[in-house]
Design an enzyme around this catalytic site. Structure first.
Site, PDB file in Angstrom:
ATOM      1  N   CYS A 138       0.817  -1.217   0.000  1.00  0.00           N
ATOM      2  CA  CYS A 138       0.000   0.000   0.000  1.00  0.00           C
ATOM      3  C   CYS A 138       0.852   1.268   0.000  1.00  0.00           C
ATOM      4  O   CYS A 138       0.348   2.352   0.307  1.00  0.00           O
ATOM      5  CB  CYS A 138      -0.937   0.014   1.213  1.00  0.00           C
ATOM      6  N   GLY A 139       2.136   1.148  -0.300  1.00  0.00           N
ATOM      7  CA  GLY A 139       3.003   2.323  -0.283  1.00  0.00           C
ATOM      8  C   GLY A 139       3.947   2.347   0.897  1.00  0.00           C
ATOM      9  O   GLY A 139       4.467   3.411   1.255  1.00  0.00           O
ATOM     10  N   THR A 140       4.182   1.178   1.492  1.00  0.00           N
ATOM     11  CA  THR A 140       5.036   1.082   2.678  1.00  0.00           C
ATOM     12  C   THR A 140       6.438   1.611   2.426  1.00  0.00           C
ATOM     13  O   THR A 140       6.978   2.386   3.227  1.00  0.00           O
ATOM     14  CB  THR A 140       5.123  -0.385   3.151  1.00  0.00           C
ATOM     15  N   THR A 141       7.055   1.183   1.331  1.00  0.00           N
ATOM     16  CA  THR A 141       8.430   1.584   1.033  1.00  0.00           C
ATOM     17  C   THR A 141       8.542   3.092   0.883  1.00  0.00           C
ATOM     18  O   THR A 141       9.485   3.717   1.390  1.00  0.00           O
ATOM     19  CB  THR A 141       8.912   0.893  -0.264  1.00  0.00           C
ATOM     20  N   SER A 191      -0.988  -5.311  -7.019  1.00  0.00           N
ATOM     21  CA  SER A 191       0.381  -5.127  -6.537  1.00  0.00           C
ATOM     22  C   SER A 191       0.819  -6.323  -5.703  1.00  0.00           C
ATOM     23  O   SER A 191       1.961  -6.799  -5.820  1.00  0.00           O
ATOM     24  CB  SER A 191       0.484  -3.839  -5.709  1.00  0.00           C
ATOM     25  N   ARG A 218       7.825  -1.715  -8.473  1.00  0.00           N
ATOM     26  CA  ARG A 218       7.281  -2.188  -9.756  1.00  0.00           C
ATOM     27  C   ARG A 218       6.918  -0.989 -10.619  1.00  0.00           C
ATOM     28  O   ARG A 218       7.644  -0.623 -11.509  1.00  0.00           O
ATOM     29  CB  ARG A 218       6.070  -3.095  -9.527  1.00  0.00           C
ATOM     30  N   HIS A 262       3.083  -4.397   9.633  1.00  0.00           N
ATOM     31  CA  HIS A 262       1.889  -4.757   8.869  1.00  0.00           C
ATOM     32  C   HIS A 262       0.828  -5.348   9.788  1.00  0.00           C
ATOM     33  O   HIS A 262      -0.211  -5.814   9.309  1.00  0.00           O
ATOM     34  CB  HIS A 262       2.235  -5.792   7.791  1.00  0.00           C
TER      35      HIS A 262
END
Length: 346
Positions: free
Chosen positions: A87-90, A186, A312, A156
């Site tokens: 969900c956009g963690t990085t 994703s 990705r 998480h």
């Protein structure tokens, strides 16, 4: 490396008695998972287990969620970056790390910035995946008291499974979620990268779609995970900041300033005038981070997965290129039903 990855000092050598005690603790958790928790066929040719209503892959988290609950003691100054996987963690970790450390590591001095040498997951360790995971910590309970304040962690885990000390201490949580359909696609891509790394056949999208709709994705069900943090953000907005990946992509500067203010280090007018906000956004952009050598060829210290698996496309709406109209309609229907009456839209 320890200088740039602070959490490593948490794993100092212990006495033989302490090591044996830690081993007993982890053996007890493994016994609980093996004998008392629901299990089913997983996504990486291994059984997954359900703990407090959510699903975990032991190959990724081990018995980490159980250990976190018993042993992580939150401080009031802690900042926890929470998310459902993919969900956009990085991106969130990169932004938060850059904001907090902007004085010691100015984004303008990019050639020396830790984010150029290390993946953000190594700079902001996941509680259940790295710090308390028996697969990666040598069955050692970490001593997080050795870390400087403010401590920055990721997770998480659903809100309902976090240790009570998180709420009682007044520590702050930043949660990021994403459009349901994009999250599914994703996760499917990430899952198949992992399976390829394990020499397993990729899973078909239809198979992953069915599991996702049943709530059987990593840390799933998706909707229960999102709603746990959403409801807490309404009850304790001073302690829980709820972000949407789609909105952050549309207005990154606005949300970066929200993040900085929420964690207690807002940008000064001079910093904004000098373009610091834009410099951090550029430093942490998908285009910049995904093209770094460490993220193209390196492996993450916290899982051993190739860092390239965390990058990705990062685009909003990409799911339309993969999901059939029927799949999209079914996901929209489930999402509408699950979120009905909560005030949340995805």
């Amino acid at each position: 490396m320890a200088k740039n990855i602070p959490y490593k000092v948490s794993f100092v050598p212990k006495s033989r008695e302490e090591e044996e005690e830690d081993e007993k603790i982890y053996n007890r958790y493994r016994e609980i998972v093996a004998t008392t928790l629901p299990t089913t066929k997983g996504w990486a040719d291994k059984l997954i287990y359900q703990y407090e209503g959510f699903w975990y892959c032991p190959g990724i988290v081990g018995v980490g969620p159980l250990a976190v609950q018993d042993h992580f003691k939150a401080w009031p100054s802690d900042i926890l970056l929470a998310s459902f996987p993919k969900c956009g963690t990085t991106w969130l970790k990169s932004l938060a790390f850059a904001v907090i450390n902007r004085e010691t590591h100015p984004p303008s001095a990019q050639q020396q910035h830790p984010l150029l040498a290390f993946n953000s997951h190594d700079l902001v360790p996941m509680l259940e995946i790295r710090l308390y995971n028996d697969n990666f910590n040598g069955n050692q309970i970490p001593n997080l008291d050795m870390l400087p304040s403010p401590r920055l962690f990721g997770t998480h885990m659903p809100y309902t499974s976090l240790p009570q000390s998180v709420a009682l201490s007044g520590s702050r949580i930043i949660y990021i979620c994403r459009n349901t359909k994009d999250n599914l696609v994703s996760w499917w891509h990430f899952l198949n990268k992992i399976r390829t790394d394990l020499s397993l056949e990729p899973m078909k999208l239809e198979e992953v779609f069915e599991l996702f709709c049943k709530g059987m994705s990593a840390s799933g069900p998706f909707w229960g995970h999102v709603l746990g943090y959403w409801k807490e953000s309404l009850e304790r907005p001073q302690n829980v900041l709820f972000l949407k990946y789609d909105e952050m992509m549309a207005e990154p500067a606005l949300h970066l300033k929200r993040i900085a203010e929420f964690i207690g280090c807002p940008f000064s007018s001079m910093e904004e005038k000098e373009g610091l906000v834009d410099e951090i956004i550029k430093l942490c952009s998908f285009e910049n981070l995904s093209n770094l050598a460490v993220n193209k060829k390196g492996s993450s210290d916290h899982t051993g997965f190739p860092n390239s698996a965390y990058f990705r496309q990062g685009k909003v709406g990409d799911s339309a290129n993969y999901l059939s109209p029927e799949m999209m309609e079914e996901l929209d229907c489930i999402t509408k039903q699950k979120l009905h009456g909560t005030g949340l839209t995805l």
